[in-house]
Structure formats: C-alpha cells, structure tokens
Motif scaffolding. Structure first.
Motif, PDB file in Angstrom:
ATOM      1  N   VAL A   1     -56.214 -15.543   8.640  1.00 16.54           N
ATOM      2  CA  VAL A   1     -55.708 -15.985   7.608  1.00 16.54           C
ATOM      3  C   VAL A   1     -56.061 -17.808   8.511  1.00 16.54           C
ATOM      4  CG1 VAL A   1     -53.539 -17.708   7.260  1.00 16.54           C
ATOM      5  CG2 VAL A   1     -53.475 -15.084   6.616  1.00 16.54           C
ATOM      6  N   SER A   2     -56.525 -18.783   7.803  1.00 17.97           N
ATOM      7  CA  SER A   2     -56.379 -19.891   7.978  1.00 17.97           C
ATOM      8  C   SER A   2     -55.817 -20.945   7.351  1.00 17.97           C
ATOM      9  CB  SER A   2     -57.843 -20.333   8.111  1.00 17.97           C
ATOM     10  OG  SER A   2     -58.100 -22.086   8.555  1.00 17.97           O
ATOM     11  N   THR A   3     -55.477 -22.260   7.760  1.00 14.64           N
ATOM     12  CA  THR A   3     -54.611 -23.303   6.812  1.00 14.64           C
ATOM     13  C   THR A   3     -55.884 -24.522   7.303  1.00 14.64           C
ATOM     14  OG1 THR A   3     -52.232 -22.725   7.415  1.00 14.64           O
ATOM     15  CG2 THR A   3     -52.639 -24.516   6.684  1.00 14.64           C
ATOM     16  N   VAL A   4     -55.091 -25.204   5.656  1.00 11.90           N
ATOM     17  CA  VAL A   4     -56.222 -26.630   5.161  1.00 11.90           C
ATOM     18  C   VAL A   4     -55.105 -27.549   6.320  1.00 11.90           C
ATOM     19  CG1 VAL A   4     -57.613 -28.052   3.804  1.00 11.90           C
ATOM     20  CG2 VAL A   4     -56.853 -25.863   3.131  1.00 11.90           C
ATOM     21  N   HIS A   5     -55.473 -28.117   7.360  1.00 11.78           N
ATOM     22  CA  HIS A   5     -54.441 -29.366   7.871  1.00 11.78           C
ATOM     23  C   HIS A   5     -55.143 -30.458   7.464  1.00 11.78           C
ATOM     24  CE1 HIS A   5     -51.040 -26.430   9.634  1.00 11.78           C
ATOM     25  NE2 HIS A   5     -52.333 -25.568   9.991  1.00 11.78           N
TER      26      HIS A   5
END
Length: 377
Positions: free
Chosen positions: A120-124
């Motif tokens: 999973v990756s988050t758009v920060h």
C-alpha cells in the motif's frame, strides 16, 4: 498483523503527525508496527525537541525502528549510499516478512515492487512527478478528492486501485483549555491579550502561502481592523533565507509590530488561542492543520488547495478562498473579524464536522479495511 511502514525521513510536518497517529491507533488495536526510515531531519532550525519527543513516543508505543542511511553527497557517494540503502531496506523487508507493507514515501515504492511484494502507498504530497523510482502500489490511499484526482491525472494511477481514507486527528483537540491557560500562553510568548488573534500553523515558506497571508493583512484589511488584530505564525522557517524573506515582507507591509513568530511545537493550545485560523497553502494533499483548528473550535479559513472542499462547506462551517488571492482572503478575514457571531457559528459547525468525519478512529478503521483488502488479493 505485522505492519511495516517505509518512510524516507521524519520532518516537522503533517506526514510525521499522521504516521504517529496511525501508528498509535494500530498498536492500540494489537498490531505490531515496524518503521524503516533514515531518521529524523530538522529543516531550517536547530531545535530538535520535536524529534526527540516523536522518537520517544514511538519507543513508548513499542514501535520497532530500523534505520538506513539517506543518500547524500557528491554523485558517486550518493550512488554508493543508494545501493547500500536499497540493500538494507530489501533485506529488512525479506527478514520481517510483514503481513502489510505501507510505503509512505513515493520514491521508495520501487523497493517492494522489485521484491514483487504487494503493498500500500499513501499520497502525502501533490508535488511529486512520475519517475523511475515511483511504482504504482497494489492499493493506493488518497486522503482527499483532490489527491485522488492528482494521482489519476499526474501519476497515472489506475483508478481501480485507489481507496479514499481521510486523515484523522486525536479528539484531544476537541478538549477545551481554560481562559487562564490561554492568557498565560499569550503572556509566555508576548502575544497581545487585547487583540483579535489570527493564527497560522506550518512551515514559513511560499509553498505554505505565508506571503499571501501577510499581503492579505497588510494590503486588504481596513486600518481599523488591522489595528485591532495580531498575527501569530507557529512554525519554523523552511531555510535561513526565508527569515529575511519574511522580514522584508513585514517591513514592506508595515506589520513588524503586528506579528509574533513562535517556533513549532504542539499546536493544540494555540488553536484555542486563535480567534481565526488561516491555511493559505499553495500545496496540500489534505491540510491536516485546518482540521485540527476546526476540531479545536476555531473559526477556519483556508485556500482551495487539496482537501479544502472535503473539510469545509464554504460559508457554512468555515470559509474557502481562491489560492494566492490575497484580496479575497483579506475580504473574508475582515468579514469574520468584524462579526463575532459569524466567527462563533463557523467555530461550532466546524468542530461538529471535524468530529463527525475526521477522527483517528475513522482513519484507523478505514486504513485497516484497505490492509485487509490487500491481504485478500
């Protein structure tokens, strides 16, 4: 479940706050958290208290911290360090064999991709651009409608992989502090006790729109309103050059005696010191500080950068102005500074919305739903 976060570095920013709150919530639910990072990096200040406290909180929570060296120096040294860091992170991921890999730094997403692991990756941030180090995750977390649109249009993320999870904050922001405590805080920082306080929390830089706020106050507030207000900037300079940049602006706008600058620290009591909070940022994926202000019961005005319309119903529970439009910001500031009833209405309704939509509990539960989906694929 065992969860690994990959974070290039921790700074004095919303990323660190979000990861800490996410970590705390997951551990409280019985999950095992490992963080792979290059460490804690101060930008524009030698004050390390924030980082010492952050590291202490991680240690108190029982987080397993694993370090690698961030590549720096001349091209040859940087290349060698990059290879060493790649090896270090890869070995850690294989050894830990986590149930979930959550990459919080886009330029490190290529590592679990190389290892052919689901992640999973988050758009920060909405300042990244497509490059060889960024690889599309199995599932991608967008934190606002704007960040979702950014990933689709700029990063070309497959829409079917995107899941929406708003940032959440601790409900401690909703707990009031006494008027005596607020007055003491003002005295401690030489903030006037007889003025309306306009507040800002964030890095002092163009990206965060500090110049827009200064121009709005200096050029677009009536002299009467300007004489009855004071600006508090809670944050550190992006770099040493920004100190002169701000000083020059304050001199030009004749505001030197109208501004107090406080080095970044726990913003909670300051939100309740502010009569109006302004987020003039040019770049955001969510704008966490605006929600903190809303939950604290502070009348909030923000630019229409990403997250604005997820957080605020303009004219109902706060105000939104066009990014970089100092004149519009000045007009909205004057409106709420003149009208105490309007300020209080926005404060009450903003707090209600923050408690309804942007709590840690909701963020943790929604993040776990994404993790469970990942594990099922």
């Amino acid at each position: 479940m065992k969860i690994v976060f990959i974070v290039m570095r921790f700074g004095k920013d919303g990323l660190s706050t979000n990861i800490l709150e996410l970590t705390r919530g997951l551990i409280n639910k019985g999950h095992d958290i490992h963080i792979i990072t290059s460490g804690f990096k101060s930008i524009g200040t030698t004050n390390t208290v924030f980082f010492e406290e952050l590291k202490s909180e991680f240690n108190a929570l029982g987080v397993h911290l694993h370090y690698f060296k961030e590549p720096t120096g001349n091209p040859l040294k940087k290349t060698l360090l990059s290879l060493a860091s790649l090896t270090r992170i890869s070995r850690l991921l294989m050894t830990l064999n986590a149930d979930v890999i959550h990459c919080h730094s886009p330029n490190l997403t290529f590592i679990p991709w190389i290892l052919k692991r689901k992640y999973v990756s988050t758009v920060h941030a909405d300042t990244i651009t497509p490059n060889a180090r960024y690889k599309h995750p199995t599932l991608l977390i967008a934190v606002s409608q704007g960040s979702k649109e950014f990933t689709e249009k700029v990063m070309h993320s497959p829409p079917k992989t995107i899941r929406m999870v708003y940032h959440g904050i601790s409900d401690r922001f909703a707990q009031p502090i006494s008027k005596d405590s607020i007055n003491q805080l003002k005295l401690d920082h030489n903030i006037p006790t007889d003025k309306l306080i306009v507040g800002f929390v964030g890095r002092i830089s163009e990206m965060k729109g500090t110049d827009v706020l200064v121009e709005a106050i200096g050029s677009f507030l009536s002299p009467e309103i300007r004489s009855n207000m004071h600006l508090v900037l809670l944050g550190d300079y992006l770099n040493k050059d920004k100190e002169k940049w701000l000083d020059d602006m304050l001199l030009e706008q004749q505001l030197k005696d109208k501004v107090t600058i406080v080095s970044f620290q726990d913003p909670k009591p300051f939100y309740q010191l502010f009569d109006v909070f302004v987020l003039p940022s040019r770049s955001d994926t969510f704008g966490l500080v605006a929600v903190e202000a809303m939950m604290s019961g502070c009348c909030t005005i923000r630019a229409n950068s990403n997250g604005a319309y997820d957080q605020i119903d303009d004219g109902v529970n706060g105000m939104i102005f066009k990014m970089e439009d100092a004149a519009e910001l000045g007009q909205k500031l004057e409106q709420v500074l003149l009208d105490e009833n309007l300020r209080n209405t926005f404060a009450i309704r903003g707090k209600e919305k923050a408690l309804k939509h942007f709590t840690n509990r909701q963020m943790i539960d929604n993040t776990l739903t994404v993790y469970e989906e990942l594990m099922s694929l």
